[in-house]
Design a protein around this motif. Structure first.
Motif, short mmCIF file in Angstrom:
data_model
loop_
_atom_site.label_atom_id
_atom_site.label_comp_id
_atom_site.label_asym_id
_atom_site.label_seq_id
_atom_site.Cartn_x
_atom_site.Cartn_y
_atom_site.Cartn_z
N LEU A 167 0.98 -0.86 -0.23
CA LEU A 167 0.00 -0.13 -0.16
C LEU A 167 0.80 0.84 0.24
N ARG A 168 0.59 2.55 -0.44
CA ARG A 168 1.25 3.47 -1.26
C ARG A 168 0.09 4.63 -0.56
N GLU A 169 0.68 5.23 0.44
CA GLU A 169 -0.74 6.67 1.27
C GLU A 169 -1.33 7.50 0.37
N ALA A 170 0.15 8.53 0.13
CA ALA A 170 0.39 9.21 -0.58
C ALA A 170 1.06 8.92 -2.17
N PRO A 171 0.16 9.74 -3.48
CA PRO A 171 -1.17 9.15 -3.37
C PRO A 171 -1.77 7.54 -3.41
N PRO A 172 -3.06 7.95 -2.68
CA PRO A 172 -3.03 6.52 -2.59
C PRO A 172 -2.82 4.95 -3.55
N ALA A 173 -2.27 4.17 -3.97
CA ALA A 173 -2.47 3.45 -4.48
C ALA A 173 -2.02 1.70 -3.60
N VAL A 174 -1.88 0.58 -4.62
CA VAL A 174 -2.04 -0.74 -4.55
C VAL A 174 -1.50 -1.70 -5.79
N ARG A 175 -0.53 -2.12 -5.32
CA ARG A 175 0.05 -2.99 -5.60
C ARG A 175 0.74 -4.60 -5.03
N ALA A 176 0.78 -5.65 -6.05
CA ALA A 176 0.62 -7.10 -5.75
C ALA A 176 2.12 -7.95 -6.41
N THR A 177 2.34 -8.51 -5.86
CA THR A 177 3.59 -9.24 -6.48
C THR A 177 3.89 -10.62 -5.84
N PRO A 178 3.05 -11.71 -6.33
CA PRO A 178 2.53 -12.00 -7.69
C PRO A 178 1.42 -11.15 -7.43
N PRO A 179 0.29 -11.59 -8.87
CA PRO A 179 -0.94 -10.61 -8.92
C PRO A 179 -1.63 -11.60 -7.63
N GLN A 180 -2.99 -10.83 -6.81
CA GLN A 180 -3.36 -11.18 -6.95
C GLN A 180 -4.94 -11.00 -6.80
N TYR A 181 -5.96 -11.64 -6.21
CA TYR A 181 -7.16 -11.54 -6.18
C TYR A 181 -7.88 -11.20 -4.78
N VAL A 182 -8.36 -9.80 -4.55
CA VAL A 182 -8.67 -9.18 -3.23
C VAL A 182 -10.12 -9.38 -3.20
N ASP A 183 -10.81 -9.86 -1.88
CA ASP A 183 -12.25 -10.20 -1.52
C ASP A 183 -12.11 -9.43 -0.05
N LEU A 184 -13.20 -8.23 0.15
CA LEU A 184 -13.54 -7.12 1.08
C LEU A 184 -14.41 -8.03 1.95
N SER A 185 -15.32 -9.04 1.29
CA SER A 185 -16.57 -9.26 2.08
C SER A 185 -16.79 -9.58 3.03
#
Length: 349
Positions: A167-185
């Motif tokens: 996570l990057r706060e400023a400016p807000p951003a996200v990245r992932a290695t390897p690619p992720q499938y994010v589920d916020l349910s």
């Protein structure tokens, strides 16, 4: 979570708040008289029931109802995995997530809280477990004809992990290695409750109860001066029974259990709650856990994480961190209940 087309919210004088046996009585000590009004509608594949303490001002109530729909529509457009065009789905669809993906302030807030709860629960709460959830048939994809094989489960599980999200706060951003499938349910519904609460406060509403699919946040008191009383359900799959009643003021509460969303295959019961450590549905005797917190997003995520951990591990963390938590455990004779010291002051019966 799923989000159907919004029907216009229903606004009515609350004679009885039916969800989980919430008792609501309007007082009449002041002029103009304040009453409890209910605003309700469909959202996230479930429904919302919002009680506000106001005088009889239909124009203001309609404005609040429209604003609530707009707030919840924004949450769904940002965080739903059931919509291909949501902000979260667009990130999940990227085959290369190594570059920073700009996100809204709301989505960043949820991802940041998810990381905090993941650390606190030693990975029991993990928003990257989505592919495993889908493999078991509890996601937006159709239920499989058979349960996953050990090989397929191990392969999918090895690619997940909350620590792979940056996570990057400023400016807000996200990245992932390897690619992720994010589920916020397991956290976005609680965030939706908080978003509505913030909206109500910005509109000058001082006393309210916001409930979405059983997750609740309250503020202030009812017109008669009493606190909001909320019921904790008995963890049974059929019917609705009250196990305990708590009184809250300016707090949030969420419950996670294995007794509603599950299926059976070849004589075995599979819960929708997946343990990120094993990739399998939980199979311990903790039937439900209820958590009280300052905000519903935290309560929602903690309840899920504690439900994954089981009673002994979760209770140890809750006591250590002074978290109000209430556990209902299955036994051969029925159910037994346990509560942390921080929870006891909220119990009324």
């Amino acid at each position: 979570m799923t989000f159907g087309m919004f029907r216009p919210a229903r606004v009515a004088l609350a004679s009885a708040f039916t969800a989980l046996a919430f008792a609501v009585l309007a007082g009449c000590s002041f002029q103009p008289e304040e009453k409890i009004w209910e605003i309700s509608g469909p959202v996230f594949g479930t429904g919302y029931h919002i009680n506000v303490v106001l005088t009889d001002d239909q124009e203001r109530l309609e404005t609040l109802a429209n604003g609530i729909d707009e707030v919840l529509g924004g949450v769904d457009a940002s965080m739903s995995t059931w919509r291909d065009d949501s902000e979260l789905s667009r990130f999940n669809q990227r085959t290369d997530q190594s570059e920073w993906f700009p996100v809204s302030a709301g989505l960043f807030e949820v991802l940041e809280k998810a990381r905090e709860i993941s650390t606190l629960t030693d990975g029991a709460f993990d928003v990257t477990i989505g592919p495993v959830v889908n493999l078991w048939g509890f996601g937006p994809q159709a239920r499989p004809n058979q349960i996953p094989t050990e090989e397929s489960l191990a392969k999918v599980l090895a690619a997940t992990g909350f620590d792979k999200l940056e996570l990057r706060e400023a400016p807000p951003a996200v990245r992932a290695t390897p690619p992720q499938y994010v589920d916020l349910s397991a956290i976005a519904k609680g965030y939706g409750v908080d978003a509505v609460a913030r909206f109500l406060e910005s509109e000058g509403v001082q006393a309210y109860l916001v409930e979405i699919g059983g997750e609740v946040r309250v503020n202030g008191r009812k017109p008669d001066g009493s606190t909001w009383r909320l019921a904790i359900e008995q963890p049974v799959s059929e019917g609705r029974e009250v196990n305990r009643v708590v009184a809250l003021e300016s707090r949030a509460m969420a419950t996670s259990g294995d007794y509603r969303n599950y299926y059976e295959s070849e004589g075995r019961r599979y819960s929708h709650t997946i343990d990120p450590a094993t990739g399998e549905p939980i199979a311990h005797k903790l039937a439900s856990v209820t958590v009280i917190a300052d905000d519903c997003m935290t309560a929602d995520a903690l309840a899920t994480g504690f439900n994954v951990m089981g009673y002994e591990r979760a209770n140890a963390v809750a006591v250590r961190e002074n978290i109000p938590a209430y556990f209902i455990v299955r036994t051969d004779e029925g159910f037994e209940t346990h509560q942390t010291p921080a929870f006891s002051s909220y119990v009324t019966q």
